[in-house]
Design a protein around this motif. Structure first.
Motif, PDB file in Angstrom:
ATOM      1  N   ARG A 293       0.808  -1.225   0.000  1.00  0.00           N
ATOM      2  CA  ARG A 293       0.000   0.000   0.000  1.00  0.00           C
ATOM      3  C   ARG A 293       0.841   1.276   0.000  1.00  0.00           C
ATOM      4  O   ARG A 293       0.573   2.216   0.728  1.00  0.00           O
ATOM      5  CB  ARG A 293      -0.986  -0.016   1.187  1.00  0.00           C
ATOM      6  CG  ARG A 293      -2.040  -1.128   1.076  1.00  0.00           C
ATOM      7  CD  ARG A 293      -2.987  -1.163   2.266  1.00  0.00           C
ATOM      8  NE  ARG A 293      -2.299  -1.499   3.503  1.00  0.00           N
ATOM      9  CZ  ARG A 293      -1.978  -2.742   3.894  1.00  0.00           C
ATOM     10  NH1 ARG A 293      -2.308  -3.772   3.148  1.00  0.00           N
ATOM     11  NH2 ARG A 293      -1.346  -2.948   5.012  1.00  0.00           N
ATOM     12  N   VAL A 294       1.890   1.265  -0.836  1.00  0.00           N
ATOM     13  CA  VAL A 294       2.684   2.474  -1.092  1.00  0.00           C
ATOM     14  C   VAL A 294       2.829   2.577  -2.609  1.00  0.00           C
ATOM     15  O   VAL A 294       2.469   1.650  -3.340  1.00  0.00           O
ATOM     16  CB  VAL A 294       4.090   2.398  -0.437  1.00  0.00           C
ATOM     17  CG1 VAL A 294       3.986   2.412   1.078  1.00  0.00           C
ATOM     18  CG2 VAL A 294       4.856   1.168  -0.920  1.00  0.00           C
ATOM     19  N   SER A 295       3.382   3.711  -3.078  1.00  0.00           N
ATOM     20  CA  SER A 295       3.605   3.821  -4.524  1.00  0.00           C
ATOM     21  C   SER A 295       4.741   2.878  -4.917  1.00  0.00           C
ATOM     22  O   SER A 295       5.551   2.480  -4.076  1.00  0.00           O
ATOM     23  CB  SER A 295       3.970   5.257  -4.894  1.00  0.00           C
ATOM     24  OG  SER A 295       5.291   5.536  -4.468  1.00  0.00           O
ATOM     25  N   LEU A 296       4.794   2.548  -6.212  1.00  0.00           N
ATOM     26  CA  LEU A 296       5.846   1.644  -6.674  1.00  0.00           C
ATOM     27  C   LEU A 296       7.226   2.266  -6.443  1.00  0.00           C
ATOM     28  O   LEU A 296       8.182   1.573  -6.066  1.00  0.00           O
ATOM     29  CB  LEU A 296       5.630   1.295  -8.159  1.00  0.00           C
ATOM     30  CG  LEU A 296       6.623   0.332  -8.787  1.00  0.00           C
ATOM     31  CD1 LEU A 296       6.812  -0.942  -7.966  1.00  0.00           C
ATOM     32  CD2 LEU A 296       6.181  -0.031 -10.214  1.00  0.00           C
ATOM     33  N   ALA A 297       7.319   3.585  -6.652  1.00  0.00           N
ATOM     34  CA  ALA A 297       8.602   4.273  -6.439  1.00  0.00           C
ATOM     35  C   ALA A 297       9.050   4.128  -4.986  1.00  0.00           C
ATOM     36  O   ALA A 297      10.223   3.820  -4.708  1.00  0.00           O
ATOM     37  CB  ALA A 297       8.471   5.750  -6.813  1.00  0.00           C
ATOM     38  N   GLU A 298       8.129   4.321  -4.060  1.00  0.00           N
ATOM     39  CA  GLU A 298       8.467   4.160  -2.644  1.00  0.00           C
ATOM     40  C   GLU A 298       8.862   2.716  -2.331  1.00  0.00           C
ATOM     41  O   GLU A 298       9.793   2.466  -1.566  1.00  0.00           O
ATOM     42  CB  GLU A 298       7.265   4.552  -1.761  1.00  0.00           C
ATOM     43  CG  GLU A 298       6.989   6.046  -1.723  1.00  0.00           C
ATOM     44  CD  GLU A 298       5.652   6.365  -1.043  1.00  0.00           C
ATOM     45  OE1 GLU A 298       5.663   7.145  -0.076  1.00  0.00           O
ATOM     46  OE2 GLU A 298       4.590   5.846  -1.509  1.00  0.00           O
ATOM     47  N   ALA A 299       8.141   1.779  -2.938  1.00  0.00           N
ATOM     48  CA  ALA A 299       8.449   0.367  -2.707  1.00  0.00           C
ATOM     49  C   ALA A 299       9.857   0.026  -3.188  1.00  0.00           C
ATOM     50  O   ALA A 299      10.612  -0.676  -2.504  1.00  0.00           O
ATOM     51  CB  ALA A 299       7.421  -0.521  -3.417  1.00  0.00           C
TER      52      ALA A 299
ATOM     53  N   VAL B 296       9.111  -6.768 -11.910  1.00  0.00           N
ATOM     54  CA  VAL B 296      10.337  -6.486 -12.666  1.00  0.00           C
ATOM     55  C   VAL B 296      11.196  -5.443 -11.946  1.00  0.00           C
ATOM     56  O   VAL B 296      12.409  -5.618 -11.778  1.00  0.00           O
ATOM     57  CB  VAL B 296       9.978  -6.014 -14.099  1.00  0.00           C
ATOM     58  CG1 VAL B 296      11.219  -5.527 -14.842  1.00  0.00           C
ATOM     59  CG2 VAL B 296       9.301  -7.141 -14.874  1.00  0.00           C
ATOM     60  N   LYS B 297      10.571  -4.359 -11.505  1.00  0.00           N
ATOM     61  CA  LYS B 297      11.336  -3.269 -10.869  1.00  0.00           C
ATOM     62  C   LYS B 297      11.882  -3.683  -9.503  1.00  0.00           C
ATOM     63  O   LYS B 297      13.002  -3.298  -9.138  1.00  0.00           O
ATOM     64  CB  LYS B 297      10.461  -2.020 -10.738  1.00  0.00           C
ATOM     65  CG  LYS B 297      10.188  -1.385 -12.100  1.00  0.00           C
ATOM     66  CD  LYS B 297       9.811   0.084 -12.001  1.00  0.00           C
ATOM     67  CE  LYS B 297       9.826   0.722 -13.392  1.00  0.00           C
ATOM     68  NZ  LYS B 297       8.995   1.931 -13.458  1.00  0.00           N
ATOM     69  N   LEU B 298      11.101  -4.440  -8.750  1.00  0.00           N
ATOM     70  CA  LEU B 298      11.597  -4.866  -7.437  1.00  0.00           C
ATOM     71  C   LEU B 298      12.698  -5.912  -7.598  1.00  0.00           C
ATOM     72  O   LEU B 298      13.683  -5.924  -6.855  1.00  0.00           O
ATOM     73  CB  LEU B 298      10.447  -5.381  -6.575  1.00  0.00           C
ATOM     74  CG  LEU B 298       9.599  -4.239  -5.991  1.00  0.00           C
ATOM     75  CD1 LEU B 298       8.258  -4.742  -5.486  1.00  0.00           C
ATOM     76  CD2 LEU B 298      10.354  -3.528  -4.859  1.00  0.00           C
ATOM     77  N   ARG B 299      12.533  -6.792  -8.587  1.00  0.00           N
ATOM     78  CA  ARG B 299      13.592  -7.778  -8.868  1.00  0.00           C
ATOM     79  C   ARG B 299      14.916  -7.060  -9.130  1.00  0.00           C
ATOM     80  O   ARG B 299      15.977  -7.431  -8.596  1.00  0.00           O
ATOM     81  CB  ARG B 299      13.192  -8.638 -10.086  1.00  0.00           C
ATOM     82  CG  ARG B 299      14.255  -9.557 -10.633  1.00  0.00           C
ATOM     83  CD  ARG B 299      14.483 -10.797  -9.774  1.00  0.00           C
ATOM     84  NE  ARG B 299      15.199 -10.533  -8.540  1.00  0.00           N
ATOM     85  CZ  ARG B 299      15.166 -11.326  -7.471  1.00  0.00           C
ATOM     86  NH1 ARG B 299      14.459 -12.416  -7.460  1.00  0.00           N
ATOM     87  NH2 ARG B 299      15.864 -11.029  -6.388  1.00  0.00           N
TER      88      ARG B 299
ATOM     89  N   GLN C  15      15.884 -12.398  -1.591  1.00  0.00           N
ATOM     90  CA  GLN C  15      14.862 -13.066  -2.393  1.00  0.00           C
ATOM     91  C   GLN C  15      13.637 -12.161  -2.529  1.00  0.00           C
ATOM     92  O   GLN C  15      13.383 -11.295  -1.689  1.00  0.00           O
ATOM     93  CB  GLN C  15      14.466 -14.380  -1.709  1.00  0.00           C
ATOM     94  CG  GLN C  15      15.503 -15.486  -1.915  1.00  0.00           C
ATOM     95  CD  GLN C  15      14.883 -16.857  -1.698  1.00  0.00           C
ATOM     96  OE1 GLN C  15      14.415 -17.152  -0.609  1.00  0.00           O
ATOM     97  NE2 GLN C  15      14.872 -17.695  -2.720  1.00  0.00           N
ATOM     98  N   LEU C  16      12.880 -12.400  -3.606  1.00  0.00           N
ATOM     99  CA  LEU C  16      11.658 -11.629  -3.835  1.00  0.00           C
ATOM    100  C   LEU C  16      10.456 -12.568  -3.809  1.00  0.00           C
ATOM    101  O   LEU C  16      10.375 -13.522  -4.589  1.00  0.00           O
ATOM    102  CB  LEU C  16      11.726 -10.919  -5.203  1.00  0.00           C
ATOM    103  CG  LEU C  16      10.442 -10.213  -5.657  1.00  0.00           C
ATOM    104  CD1 LEU C  16      10.040  -9.094  -4.702  1.00  0.00           C
ATOM    105  CD2 LEU C  16      10.602  -9.662  -7.077  1.00  0.00           C
TER     106      LEU C  16
END
Lengths: 207, 207
Positions: free
Chosen positions: B9-15, B45-48, B55-56
């Motif tokens: 529950r945050v923006s992708l950029a913050e995550a 993809v971005k978090l990876r 690990q993700l």
């Protein structure tokens, strides 16, 4: 009876093209779970824009975080959102609360939900209950018989939808039976050589 | 015991920023369901890319279309994917099949799953089973007691994780108990003034 056409497992561009073509020709366009999980809220926004004349259902299959997910879905333009009947009653109550705030509709998906739980779900009077045959199950089902048995057991549930491999003859039989508010059709229309013509056939059969 | 930090529950950029900061400092980063439903595969993809050393886990909460969703999740870079224990066995078997093909891990989320179903789920020997207290439930739970009771009833389930409001003292108690493979911590770390320092405290407690 309304026709809901489910678009699933295609690119967002293909989904938008198909939705634009079906806009106004069918009652409800469903963006399948794959579209929300592949593309997120962008898919809701783009499909909403493509559908000035048909309703948009986003099959988000909420099972927790009811308030957050329903807020996101309605805020981004969905008319109907789905919650799993397998969720806790607390979750579904939050989904109901948000649906009422937005004056929008909650659909409860009965996939893998037993009768004891369905009895409890009857508190959600304004929800549409969706009888759902899993895409992952290889067994066949008799839809008309399933609906008839369900109605006999739960006569107080008034708003019903059905999903899972519905073809034209089943649509016709369900129309005659007269218990369904919505039939949900996927690949029979979306994978047809001429999806628009196929959708029209379904609309005629259920008119 | 491993620490999994859930970002939700945050923006992708913050995550991505938070994940980059926690990379290598915790065992597993979970991208919460909100991130997949808000942003789709782009979030995986971005978090990876932000996590070369941890690990993700993508909490996609599959409940149908097991093969499609697990293929998408692993293809885009997740190491662990979640399926709801409330799904049909057919769905979970498809998730298991895909997990084996990718040599990756399936986590079965036991949210709202009764004991009769859990008995059936024991066929999934290599899966991690996640005891999960719904975010939508306001009642409290005694985690150590919950784990102890679960283990007594299902001693054959070897791989266990737990989620739902785990704080530092509960983490310490779970470590002492010695039954957990993974503890999942969300807001206690992600909403802390200094998330990195807080994560370190958890890592020390479970070391």
């Amino acid at each position: 009876m309304k026709l809901q056409v489910a678009i699933d497992r295609v690119s967002l561009a293909e989904a938008v093209t198909l939705a634009s073509q079906l806009n106004g020709k069918v009652d409800i366009i469903e963006m399948g779970t794959s579209l929300i999980k592949d593309y997120g809220n962008e898919a809701i926004v783009k499909l909403r824009a493509a559908l000035p004349d048909s309703q948009l259902l986003s099959d988000i299959k909420t099972i927790d975080e009811g308030e957050y997910e329903f807020n996101q879905g309605f805020k981004n333009g969905a008319d109907i959102l789905t919650v799993m009947g397998a969720s806790s009653l607390d979750t579904i109550r939050l989904c109901e609360k948000v649906s009422k705030e937005y004056q929008k509709t909650m659909m409860i998906d009965l996939l893998e939900v037993g009768e004891t739980k369905i009895e409890k779900l009857q508190e959600f009077k304004s929800a549409i209950f969706c009888l759902h045959h899993s895409i992952d199950k290889s067994d066949s089902w008799n839809v008309v018989e399933t609906v008839s048995e369900f109605h006999a057991k739960f006569p107080e549930i008034q708003r019903l939808a059905i999903a899972g491999g519905i073809d034209l003859s089943q649509a016709e039989a369900l129309k005659k039976q007269g218990l369904m508010e919505i039939i949900i059709v996927g690949s029979s229309i979306t994978k047809a050589v001429d999806s628009i013509r196929e959708a029209k056939k379904f609309m005629e059969v259920i008119a």
